[in-house]
Design a protein around this motif. Structure first.
Motif, PDB file in Angstrom:
ATOM      1  N   PRO A  27      90.742  37.904  88.467  1.00  0.00           N
ATOM      2  CA  PRO A  27      90.148  38.988  89.237  1.00  0.00           C
ATOM      3  C   PRO A  27      88.711  39.314  88.834  1.00  0.00           C
ATOM      4  O   PRO A  27      88.197  40.375  89.180  1.00  0.00           O
ATOM      5  CB  PRO A  27      91.068  40.165  88.916  1.00  0.00           C
ATOM      6  CG  PRO A  27      91.447  39.933  87.500  1.00  0.00           C
ATOM      7  CD  PRO A  27      91.563  38.423  87.370  1.00  0.00           C
ATOM      8  N   MET A  85      93.617  35.918  98.904  1.00  0.00           N
ATOM      9  CA  MET A  85      93.444  35.886  97.452  1.00  0.00           C
ATOM     10  C   MET A  85      93.616  34.479  96.871  1.00  0.00           C
ATOM     11  O   MET A  85      93.478  34.291  95.654  1.00  0.00           O
ATOM     12  CB  MET A  85      94.447  36.823  96.771  1.00  0.00           C
ATOM     13  CG  MET A  85      94.212  38.280  97.070  1.00  0.00           C
ATOM     14  SD  MET A  85      92.684  38.829  96.288  1.00  0.00           S
ATOM     15  CE  MET A  85      92.130  40.036  97.439  1.00  0.00           C
ATOM     16  N   LEU A 133      86.323  40.957  91.295  1.00  0.00           N
ATOM     17  CA  LEU A 133      86.833  42.112  92.042  1.00  0.00           C
ATOM     18  C   LEU A 133      86.461  43.390  91.300  1.00  0.00           C
ATOM     19  O   LEU A 133      86.484  43.429  90.070  1.00  0.00           O
ATOM     20  CB  LEU A 133      88.355  42.040  92.169  1.00  0.00           C
ATOM     21  CG  LEU A 133      88.951  40.862  92.942  1.00  0.00           C
ATOM     22  CD1 LEU A 133      90.465  40.926  92.896  1.00  0.00           C
ATOM     23  CD2 LEU A 133      88.455  40.839  94.381  1.00  0.00           C
ATOM     24  N   ILE A 192      98.089  40.086  95.466  1.00  0.00           N
ATOM     25  CA  ILE A 192      97.738  38.787  94.899  1.00  0.00           C
ATOM     26  C   ILE A 192      98.407  37.618  95.608  1.00  0.00           C
ATOM     27  O   ILE A 192      98.004  36.479  95.436  1.00  0.00           O
ATOM     28  CB  ILE A 192      98.015  38.730  93.383  1.00  0.00           C
ATOM     29  CG1 ILE A 192      99.501  38.898  93.091  1.00  0.00           C
ATOM     30  CG2 ILE A 192      97.184  39.760  92.656  1.00  0.00           C
ATOM     31  CD1 ILE A 192      99.858  38.628  91.642  1.00  0.00           C
ATOM     32  N   ALA A 219      94.783  44.991  95.323  1.00  0.00           N
ATOM     33  CA  ALA A 219      94.930  43.600  95.770  1.00  0.00           C
ATOM     34  C   ALA A 219      96.393  43.198  95.890  1.00  0.00           C
ATOM     35  O   ALA A 219      97.219  43.520  95.042  1.00  0.00           O
ATOM     36  CB  ALA A 219      94.228  42.665  94.794  1.00  0.00           C
ATOM     37  N   HIS A 228      91.343  33.109  94.192  1.00  0.00           N
ATOM     38  CA  HIS A 228      91.364  33.731  92.866  1.00  0.00           C
ATOM     39  C   HIS A 228      92.370  33.063  91.926  1.00  0.00           C
ATOM     40  O   HIS A 228      92.431  33.398  90.750  1.00  0.00           O
ATOM     41  CB  HIS A 228      91.697  35.225  92.972  1.00  0.00           C
ATOM     42  CG  HIS A 228      90.611  36.016  93.622  1.00  0.00           C
ATOM     43  ND1 HIS A 228      89.524  36.489  92.930  1.00  0.00           N
ATOM     44  CD2 HIS A 228      90.431  36.395  94.901  1.00  0.00           C
ATOM     45  CE1 HIS A 228      88.721  37.144  93.760  1.00  0.00           C
ATOM     46  NE2 HIS A 228      89.256  37.101  94.966  1.00  0.00           N
ATOM     47  N   GLU A 288      89.284  47.207  94.008  1.00  0.00           N
ATOM     48  CA  GLU A 288      89.796  46.032  94.713  1.00  0.00           C
ATOM     49  C   GLU A 288      90.958  45.404  93.944  1.00  0.00           C
ATOM     50  O   GLU A 288      91.965  45.013  94.524  1.00  0.00           O
ATOM     51  CB  GLU A 288      88.700  44.984  94.903  1.00  0.00           C
ATOM     52  CG  GLU A 288      87.630  45.386  95.894  1.00  0.00           C
ATOM     53  CD  GLU A 288      86.454  44.432  95.889  1.00  0.00           C
ATOM     54  OE1 GLU A 288      85.911  44.181  96.989  1.00  0.00           O
ATOM     55  OE2 GLU A 288      86.073  43.939  94.797  1.00  0.00           O
ATOM     56  N   PHE A 289      90.814  45.344  92.629  1.00  0.00           N
ATOM     57  CA  PHE A 289      91.864  44.773  91.798  1.00  0.00           C
ATOM     58  C   PHE A 289      93.138  45.606  91.873  1.00  0.00           C
ATOM     59  O   PHE A 289      94.238  45.067  92.010  1.00  0.00           O
ATOM     60  CB  PHE A 289      91.390  44.650  90.346  1.00  0.00           C
ATOM     61  CG  PHE A 289      92.429  44.100  89.422  1.00  0.00           C
ATOM     62  CD1 PHE A 289      92.902  42.807  89.571  1.00  0.00           C
ATOM     63  CD2 PHE A 289      92.930  44.875  88.389  1.00  0.00           C
ATOM     64  CE1 PHE A 289      93.863  42.293  88.719  1.00  0.00           C
ATOM     65  CE2 PHE A 289      93.889  44.364  87.526  1.00  0.00           C
ATOM     66  CZ  PHE A 289      94.361  43.074  87.692  1.00  0.00           C
TER      67      PHE A 289
END
Length: 85
Positions: free
Chosen positions: A21, A39, A24, A34, A32, A42, A28-29
């Motif tokens: 992350p 994503m 981010l 995932i 998120a 990432h 945002e993290f």
């Protein structure tokens, strides 16, 4: 009893990834998903850690059996190396 480092034989490890992350923001993290396709960029392949733990046992085979039972691995996929003082 002797101490052993117990590891997974790398032959039995496949497809290890981690979520990165770093680009981010905190917000945002936090928000998120995932697993969302957005994503996918990432996720990066990583070298897996084969380290299981350090266990006391009489011999290598017993160390693998103890580690397998404690960590729910089949002891046949593990190996142990004695720690030399």
């Amino acid at each position: 009893m002797r101490k052993f480092v117990v590891c997974m034989n790398s032959h039995y490890i496949r497809d290890s990834q981690m979520f990165d992350p770093s680009d981010l923001s905190d917000e945002e993290f936090e928000n998120a998903d995932i697993h969302d396709e957005m994503m996918n960029g990432h996720w990066h392949d990583i070298e897996p850690s084969a380290f299981i733990g350090i266990f006391e046992a009489i011999n290598e085979e017993m160390a693998c059996q103890i580690a397998g039972k404690k960590r729910r691995y089949d002891s046949r996929t593990l190996f142990a190396i004695e720690i030399q003082a």
